[in-house]
Design a protein around this motif. Structure first.
Motif, PDB file in Angstrom:
ATOM      1  N   PHE B  89       8.965   1.573   0.933  1.00  0.00           N
ATOM      2  CA  PHE B  89       9.797   1.113  -0.184  1.00  0.00           C
ATOM      3  C   PHE B  89       9.523  -0.348  -0.448  1.00  0.00           C
ATOM      4  N   GLU B  90       9.218  -0.647  -1.691  1.00  0.00           N
ATOM      5  CA  GLU B  90       8.956  -2.030  -2.072  1.00  0.00           C
ATOM      6  C   GLU B  90      10.167  -2.569  -2.838  1.00  0.00           C
ATOM      7  N   ILE B  91      10.395  -3.868  -2.757  1.00  0.00           N
ATOM      8  CA  ILE B  91      11.479  -4.480  -3.528  1.00  0.00           C
ATOM      9  C   ILE B  91      10.857  -5.044  -4.796  1.00  0.00           C
ATOM     10  N   THR B  92      11.307  -4.556  -5.937  1.00  0.00           N
ATOM     11  CA  THR B  92      10.794  -5.056  -7.209  1.00  0.00           C
ATOM     12  C   THR B  92      11.413  -6.427  -7.493  1.00  0.00           C
ATOM     13  N   PRO B  93      10.827  -7.241  -8.420  1.00  0.00           N
ATOM     14  CA  PRO B  93      11.385  -8.564  -8.751  1.00  0.00           C
ATOM     15  C   PRO B  93      12.840  -8.490  -9.175  1.00  0.00           C
ATOM     16  N   GLU B  94      13.258  -7.361  -9.749  1.00  0.00           N
ATOM     17  CA  GLU B  94      14.667  -7.244 -10.155  1.00  0.00           C
ATOM     18  C   GLU B  94      15.561  -6.955  -8.968  1.00  0.00           C
ATOM     19  N   GLY B  95      14.991  -6.792  -7.795  1.00  0.00           N
ATOM     20  CA  GLY B  95      15.801  -6.549  -6.621  1.00  0.00           C
ATOM     21  C   GLY B  95      16.080  -5.079  -6.357  1.00  0.00           C
ATOM     22  N   LYS B  96      15.331  -4.207  -7.099  1.00  0.00           N
ATOM     23  CA  LYS B  96      15.556  -2.771  -6.879  1.00  0.00           C
ATOM     24  C   LYS B  96      14.552  -2.249  -5.855  1.00  0.00           C
ATOM     25  N   LYS B  97      14.958  -1.212  -5.126  1.00  0.00           N
ATOM     26  CA  LYS B  97      14.014  -0.588  -4.186  1.00  0.00           C
ATOM     27  C   LYS B  97      13.155   0.428  -4.951  1.00  0.00           C
ATOM     28  N   LYS B  98      11.834   0.443  -4.669  1.00  0.00           N
ATOM     29  CA  LYS B  98      10.949   1.351  -5.385  1.00  0.00           C
ATOM     30  C   LYS B  98       9.985   2.001  -4.396  1.00  0.00           C
ATOM     31  N   LYS B  99       9.800   3.293  -4.565  1.00  0.00           N
ATOM     32  CA  LYS B  99       8.931   4.041  -3.664  1.00  0.00           C
ATOM     33  C   LYS B  99       7.471   3.735  -3.994  1.00  0.00           C
ATOM     34  N   ALA B 100       6.654   3.496  -2.980  1.00  0.00           N
ATOM     35  CA  ALA B 100       5.216   3.264  -3.188  1.00  0.00           C
ATOM     36  C   ALA B 100       4.460   3.823  -2.001  1.00  0.00           C
ATOM     37  N   ILE B 101       3.150   3.926  -2.131  1.00  0.00           N
ATOM     38  CA  ILE B 101       2.412   4.456  -0.973  1.00  0.00           C
ATOM     39  C   ILE B 101       2.045   3.351  -0.025  1.00  0.00           C
ATOM     40  N   ASP B 102       2.151   3.682   1.253  1.00  0.00           N
ATOM     41  CA  ASP B 102       1.641   2.783   2.277  1.00  0.00           C
ATOM     42  C   ASP B 102       0.194   3.159   2.542  1.00  0.00           C
ATOM     43  N   LYS B 103      -0.002   4.455   2.825  1.00  0.00           N
ATOM     44  CA  LYS B 103      -1.348   4.971   3.083  1.00  0.00           C
ATOM     45  C   LYS B 103      -1.445   6.381   2.488  1.00  0.00           C
ATOM     46  N   LEU B 104      -2.602   6.704   1.902  1.00  0.00           N
ATOM     47  CA  LEU B 104      -2.863   8.093   1.525  1.00  0.00           C
ATOM     48  C   LEU B 104      -3.987   8.567   2.439  1.00  0.00           C
ATOM     49  N   VAL B 105      -3.599   9.336   3.471  1.00  0.00           N
ATOM     50  CA  VAL B 105      -4.578   9.741   4.488  1.00  0.00           C
ATOM     51  C   VAL B 105      -5.253  11.042   4.032  1.00  0.00           C
TER      52      VAL B 105
END
Lengths: 358, 158
Positions: B89-105
């Motif tokens: 989960f990444e924190i967007t500049p607006e302070g919201k949590k957003k799902k993103a990939i860490d690794k695609l194995v």
């Protein structure tokens, strides 16, 4: 100019001067035998590489291209491989018949070479029933196939051999009838006389449509008789592994392989002799200049050119058409080829009596 | 009537056989149609068909950005568990949590090149590459991480 008949005459004269008549004949027979074996060896090499190249080009492939220039020595390498391989005999096989079968296949092919006119006045044995001899001997080849299939003690071999039996027995009829068309027109069974009758034009041009039909029937029937695709039910690689020669390996397999190609050459040579004028050059009516140029080409080149044209035609069939099922195969013979060639022979006979041909 | 059908049959058969022979005769005389690739010899000029499927890759642009949102549609579509999506989960500049990939194995040794993952991807993040020389001495090298280190999702891909 040098020609085959001239060389043969020189050898014959020298032998009859040096030895007495009996020894001269014996030495001539040995020379003829060695020449036949040599011809078969060369034919095997040439036809195998030709078949592989033709099939590759028709299937948009390259074909053999590694051994020798442009892959032309590939069949030589294959022969070497077959020579050093072990010729096994399976335990359950009938050993005598199993080992005899390939030699019978080869012997039939060699016997068939006897009455063929390779060039002008160059023939091993100009017997007066040449056409009958050819059709009689060629039906022996089925015995070698049945023998191989039965002696192998293998279900695939037996199935292949039985199919081949049914096939050769039925296609012999239409092959015979189409050959008969030319015999009716010529009035002779002697192959040299059949060639001479075509001096003023080949039968395929002189004989109008009935001879063309006979020619097509002949080509179809001999393709079936030599067990080649689209009539290769005896081998049927995708159904019967290798049919009657499943159990053969090494040189015994190579003999079957060689006999197949030798048979293809022989039936094409017969076809060229009967329909395309054998060693007769191609002449057009009264064009003296053109005819003289054609006469200048040696007769042996005419013969081999026509034969290889027919071989190419048969290879073309093989790599274009899918294999027939056994019932389709017998339908084609008994419902189509046989009635058509019977009506055709009536037409040819009427034509011969009324002198409608040229 | 029967005879008419019979003759029609014969001529139809001859016509269709002639058509087939014309085709093979055309190929026999036109050698430029040959499709054989003499592979190890022509490695530099190898011409693979467009639809050839070699391995799954994730294209990145010049800013080291990919289009993968980490939705795991490819993982679900894969019939033999070749793809594993590890999300964070990444924190967007607006302070919201957003799902993103860490690794695609991606396990190349399990992949059958069936193309189902590429079809399942809603944002065209992965595609099939044309490379095919995959032999390695160590099987661990066949387990690949498709997103480059430090990469992030492209602007505007949801």
């Amino acid at each position: 100019m040098w020609s085959f008949s001239k060389i043969a005459n020189i050898i014959h004269e020298w032998l009859s001067q040096t030895f007495n008549a009996t020894w001269a004949t014996i030495i001539e027979m040995v020379i003829a035998g060695v020449a036949v074996i040599g011809l078969f060896a060369v034919l095997g090499l040439v036809l195998v590489i030709m078949e592989r190249k033709v099939s590759a080009w028709m299937q948009i492939r390259l074909g053999p291209n590694r051994v020798g220039p442009k892959g032309l020595l590939q069949s030589l390498a294959d022969t070497l491989k077959l020579l050093v391989k072990e010729g096994m005999t399976p335990n359950g096989a009938d050993k005598f018949l199993f080992n005899l079968a390939p030699y019978i296949a080869m012997m039939v092919a060699m016997l068939l070479l006897a009455p063929i006119a390779f060039a002008k006045d160059f023939q091993l044995w100009d017997l007066n029933i040449g056409v009958l001899y050819v059709s009689a001997i060629s039906s022996i080849s089925v015995i070698s196939i049945l023998m191989a299939g039965w002696a192998s003690n293998n279900k695939y071999s037996l199935l292949g051999a039985m199919r081949s039996g049914a096939q050769i027995v039925s296609y012999e009829l239409s092959a015979g009838l189409s050959v008969l068309a030319i015999v009716v027109l010529t009035g002779s069974l002697q192959l040299s006389e059949i060639v001479n009758s075509q001096a003023n034009g080949w039968w395929i041009f002189k004989g109008h449509i009935p001879v063309i039909i006979a020619f097509v029937t002949f080509i179809i029937a001999v393709t079936a008789e030599t067990n080649r695709a689209p009539f290769d039910l005896a081998e049927a690689e995708s159904e019967l592994t290798a049919g009657f020669h499943t159990e053969y390996s090494g040189m015994k397999f190579a003999l079957f392989f060689l006999a197949e190609y030798a048979n293809v050459f022989i039936v094409c040579a017969i076809g060229a002799t009967l329909f395309l004028g054998g060693w007769m050059p191609f002449h057009i009516g009264n064009w003296a200049g053109f005819n003289n140029i054609m006469d200048y080409i040696p007769s042996s080149i005419w013969f081999f050119g026509k034969t290889f044209f027919l071989i190419f035609l048969i290879m073309w069939f093989r790599w274009t058409f899918p294999r027939l099922r056994i019932d389709q195969l017998l339908n084609l013979e008994w419902k189509y080829l046989l009635p058509i060639s019977m009506i055709n022979i009536l037409l040819v006979t009427a034509m011969a009596i009324l002198k409608w041909h040229f | 009537m029967f005879l008419k059908d019979y003759i029609k049959d014969v001529f139809g058969a001859i016509k269709s056989l002639a058509t087939g022979m014309m085709r093979t005769g055309y190929y026999f005389t036109h050698h430029k149609e040959i499709i054989t690739q003499q592979y190890p010899d022509n490695r530099d000029t190898l011409n693979l068909p467009e639809r050839f499927k070699g391995e799954v890759v994730m294209p990145h642009d010049e800013h080291n950005e990919h289009r993968c949102t980490g939705c795991t549609a490819c993982e679900l579509a894969c019939p033999n568990g070749t793809i594993k999506v590890v999300t964070k989960f990444e924190i967007t500049p607006e302070g919201k949590k957003k799902k993103a990939i860490d690794k695609l194995v991606y396990h190349l040794e399990l992949c059958t090149m069936c193309n189902l993952c590429i079809e399942a991807c809603p944002s065209d993040a992965i595609k099939m590459a044309q490379t095919f020389e995959h032999s390695v001495f160590d099987r661990a090298q066949l387990t690949k991480v498709l997103n480059k280190p430090g990469s992030k999702i492209m602007e505007g891909v949801e």
